[in-house]
Design a protein around this motif. Structure first.
Motif, PDB file in Angstrom:
ATOM      1  N   THR A  18      74.189  38.463  42.821  1.00  0.00           N
ATOM      2  CA  THR A  18      73.692  38.029  44.125  1.00  0.00           C
ATOM      3  C   THR A  18      73.395  39.269  44.968  1.00  0.00           C
ATOM      4  N   ILE A  19      72.574  39.092  45.975  1.00  0.00           N
ATOM      5  CA  ILE A  19      72.169  40.214  46.811  1.00  0.00           C
ATOM      6  C   ILE A  19      73.341  40.725  47.655  1.00  0.00           C
ATOM      7  N   TYR A  20      74.167  39.825  48.096  1.00  0.00           N
ATOM      8  CA  TYR A  20      75.282  40.187  48.964  1.00  0.00           C
ATOM      9  C   TYR A  20      76.565  39.586  48.397  1.00  0.00           C
ATOM     10  N   ALA A  21      77.672  40.110  48.832  1.00  0.00           N
ATOM     11  CA  ALA A  21      78.976  39.635  48.350  1.00  0.00           C
ATOM     12  C   ALA A  21      79.312  38.335  49.076  1.00  0.00           C
ATOM     13  N   SER A  22      79.051  37.239  48.418  1.00  0.00           N
ATOM     14  CA  SER A  22      79.246  35.936  49.055  1.00  0.00           C
ATOM     15  C   SER A  22      80.406  35.155  48.464  1.00  0.00           C
ATOM     16  N   GLY A  23      81.049  35.704  47.469  1.00  0.00           N
ATOM     17  CA  GLY A  23      82.169  34.991  46.858  1.00  0.00           C
ATOM     18  C   GLY A  23      81.689  33.828  46.008  1.00  0.00           C
ATOM     19  N   TYR A  24      82.409  32.748  46.090  1.00  0.00           N
ATOM     20  CA  TYR A  24      82.094  31.564  45.282  1.00  0.00           C
ATOM     21  C   TYR A  24      81.311  30.504  46.059  1.00  0.00           C
ATOM     22  N   TYR A  25      80.834  30.826  47.251  1.00  0.00           N
ATOM     23  CA  TYR A  25      80.122  29.837  48.059  1.00  0.00           C
ATOM     24  C   TYR A  25      78.823  29.350  47.416  1.00  0.00           C
ATOM     25  N   PRO A  26      77.988  30.221  46.838  1.00  0.00           N
ATOM     26  CA  PRO A  26      76.774  29.695  46.196  1.00  0.00           C
ATOM     27  C   PRO A  26      77.088  28.765  45.013  1.00  0.00           C
ATOM     28  N   ALA A  27      78.123  29.108  44.257  1.00  0.00           N
ATOM     29  CA  ALA A  27      78.504  28.234  43.136  1.00  0.00           C
ATOM     30  C   ALA A  27      78.986  26.888  43.648  1.00  0.00           C
ATOM     31  N   ALA A  28      79.795  26.911  44.701  1.00  0.00           N
ATOM     32  CA  ALA A  28      80.284  25.654  45.276  1.00  0.00           C
ATOM     33  C   ALA A  28      79.133  24.831  45.850  1.00  0.00           C
ATOM     34  N   ALA A  29      78.169  25.496  46.491  1.00  0.00           N
ATOM     35  CA  ALA A  29      77.027  24.773  47.051  1.00  0.00           C
ATOM     36  C   ALA A  29      76.202  24.110  45.957  1.00  0.00           C
ATOM     37  N   ASN A  30      76.011  24.792  44.847  1.00  0.00           N
ATOM     38  CA  ASN A  30      75.256  24.191  43.739  1.00  0.00           C
ATOM     39  C   ASN A  30      76.020  23.047  43.092  1.00  0.00           C
ATOM     40  N   MET A  31      77.325  23.153  43.019  1.00  0.00           N
ATOM     41  CA  MET A  31      78.117  22.039  42.475  1.00  0.00           C
ATOM     42  C   MET A  31      78.022  20.817  43.399  1.00  0.00           C
ATOM     43  N   VAL A  32      78.043  21.051  44.712  1.00  0.00           N
ATOM     44  CA  VAL A  32      77.900  19.942  45.656  1.00  0.00           C
ATOM     45  C   VAL A  32      76.517  19.303  45.515  1.00  0.00           C
ATOM     46  N   ARG A  33      75.480  20.107  45.334  1.00  0.00           N
ATOM     47  CA  ARG A  33      74.135  19.558  45.112  1.00  0.00           C
ATOM     48  C   ARG A  33      74.089  18.695  43.856  1.00  0.00           C
ATOM     49  N   MET A  34      74.752  19.160  42.803  1.00  0.00           N
ATOM     50  CA  MET A  34      74.775  18.392  41.563  1.00  0.00           C
ATOM     51  C   MET A  34      75.499  17.063  41.774  1.00  0.00           C
ATOM     52  N   VAL A  35      76.619  17.091  42.488  1.00  0.00           N
ATOM     53  CA  VAL A  35      77.365  15.855  42.752  1.00  0.00           C
ATOM     54  C   VAL A  35      76.528  14.901  43.594  1.00  0.00           C
ATOM     55  N   ILE A  36      75.787  15.413  44.554  1.00  0.00           N
ATOM     56  CA  ILE A  36      74.930  14.558  45.379  1.00  0.00           C
ATOM     57  C   ILE A  36      73.835  13.919  44.523  1.00  0.00           C
ATOM     58  N   CYS A  37      73.253  14.686  43.612  1.00  0.00           N
ATOM     59  CA  CYS A  37      72.253  14.109  42.701  1.00  0.00           C
ATOM     60  C   CYS A  37      72.863  12.994  41.858  1.00  0.00           C
ATOM     61  N   LEU A  38      74.067  13.215  41.355  1.00  0.00           N
ATOM     62  CA  LEU A  38      74.742  12.179  40.566  1.00  0.00           C
ATOM     63  C   LEU A  38      75.032  10.944  41.414  1.00  0.00           C
ATOM     64  N   LEU A  39      75.432  11.148  42.657  1.00  0.00           N
ATOM     65  CA  LEU A  39      75.693  10.009  43.531  1.00  0.00           C
ATOM     66  C   LEU A  39      74.418   9.212  43.819  1.00  0.00           C
ATOM     67  N   VAL A  40      73.307   9.890  43.998  1.00  0.00           N
ATOM     68  CA  VAL A  40      72.039   9.189  44.239  1.00  0.00           C
ATOM     69  C   VAL A  40      71.657   8.352  43.028  1.00  0.00           C
ATOM     70  N   VAL A  41      71.742   8.947  41.842  1.00  0.00           N
ATOM     71  CA  VAL A  41      71.399   8.199  40.623  1.00  0.00           C
ATOM     72  C   VAL A  41      72.378   7.049  40.415  1.00  0.00           C
ATOM     73  N   GLY A  42      73.673   7.308  40.652  1.00  0.00           N
ATOM     74  CA  GLY A  42      74.677   6.247  40.514  1.00  0.00           C
ATOM     75  C   GLY A  42      74.453   5.109  41.486  1.00  0.00           C
ATOM     76  N   THR A  43      74.058   5.416  42.712  1.00  0.00           N
ATOM     77  CA  THR A  43      73.774   4.379  43.700  1.00  0.00           C
ATOM     78  C   THR A  43      72.562   3.555  43.291  1.00  0.00           C
ATOM     79  N   LEU A  44      71.530   4.222  42.779  1.00  0.00           N
ATOM     80  CA  LEU A  44      70.354   3.487  42.298  1.00  0.00           C
ATOM     81  C   LEU A  44      70.731   2.519  41.183  1.00  0.00           C
TER      82      LEU A  44
END
Length: 126
Positions: A18-44
C-alpha cells in the motif's frame, strides 16, 4: 465478491503493498464489502423463496376450497382454471435470463469464493 476477497487476503498477508501505512483497515473494508455483497444476494434469494412459498400456499388454499367446501359449478370451474394456470406457469427469478436466483446459486457462489480464497492463500509467497 471474489475481487474483494482477493484484495483482503493479499492485504492481510502483506503481499499487496500500500502507498501508506494503513494497517489492516483496507483488508477489513474489503471484507465488509464482500459481506455486503453476500447479504444483497442472500436477500434477493430470500425474497424469491418467499414468492415460491406464497405460490404453494395459494395452491393449497385452492385445493382446500375445492375439497373441503362445496362450491357451486361456476366457482369450481373458475378455481380449477386458476389452479391449472398457476401450476402451468412456473415462477422464476433471474438476472436478465442469465442465471436463476435460488439457494443453489447462493451455495455455488460461496463455494467458489472459499475455493478461490484457499487457492490464493496457498499460492502466495511466504
Amino acid at each position: 465478491m471474489i475481487r474483494f476477497t482477493n484484495i483482503a487476503v493479499r492485504l492481510t498477508i502483506g503481499s499487496q503493498p500500500t502507498i501508506y501505512a494503513s494497517g489492516y483497515y483496507p483488508a477489513a473494508a474489503n471484507m465488509v464489502r464482500m459481506v455486503i455483497c453476500l447479504l444483497v444476494v442472500g436477500t434477493l434469494v430470500a425474497q424469491c423463496e418467499r414468492a415460491y412459498r406464497q405460490r404453494d400456499m395459494a395452491l393449497s388454499i385452492i385445493d382446500h376450497t375445492l375439497v373441503s367446501r362445496d362450491p357451486d359449478d361456476a366457482v369450481r370451474a373458475a378455481l380449477s382454471n386458476l389452479k391449472d394456470l398457476v401450476q402451468s406457469r412456473r415462477v422464476d427469478f433471474h438476472t436478465a435470463y442469465f442465471f436463476r436466483l435460488d439457494y443453489s446459486f447462493l451455495v455455488s457462489v460461496v463455494s467458489v469464493m472459499v475455493t478461490y480464497t484457499i487457492i490464493l492463500i496457498q499460492s502466495l509467497p511466504k
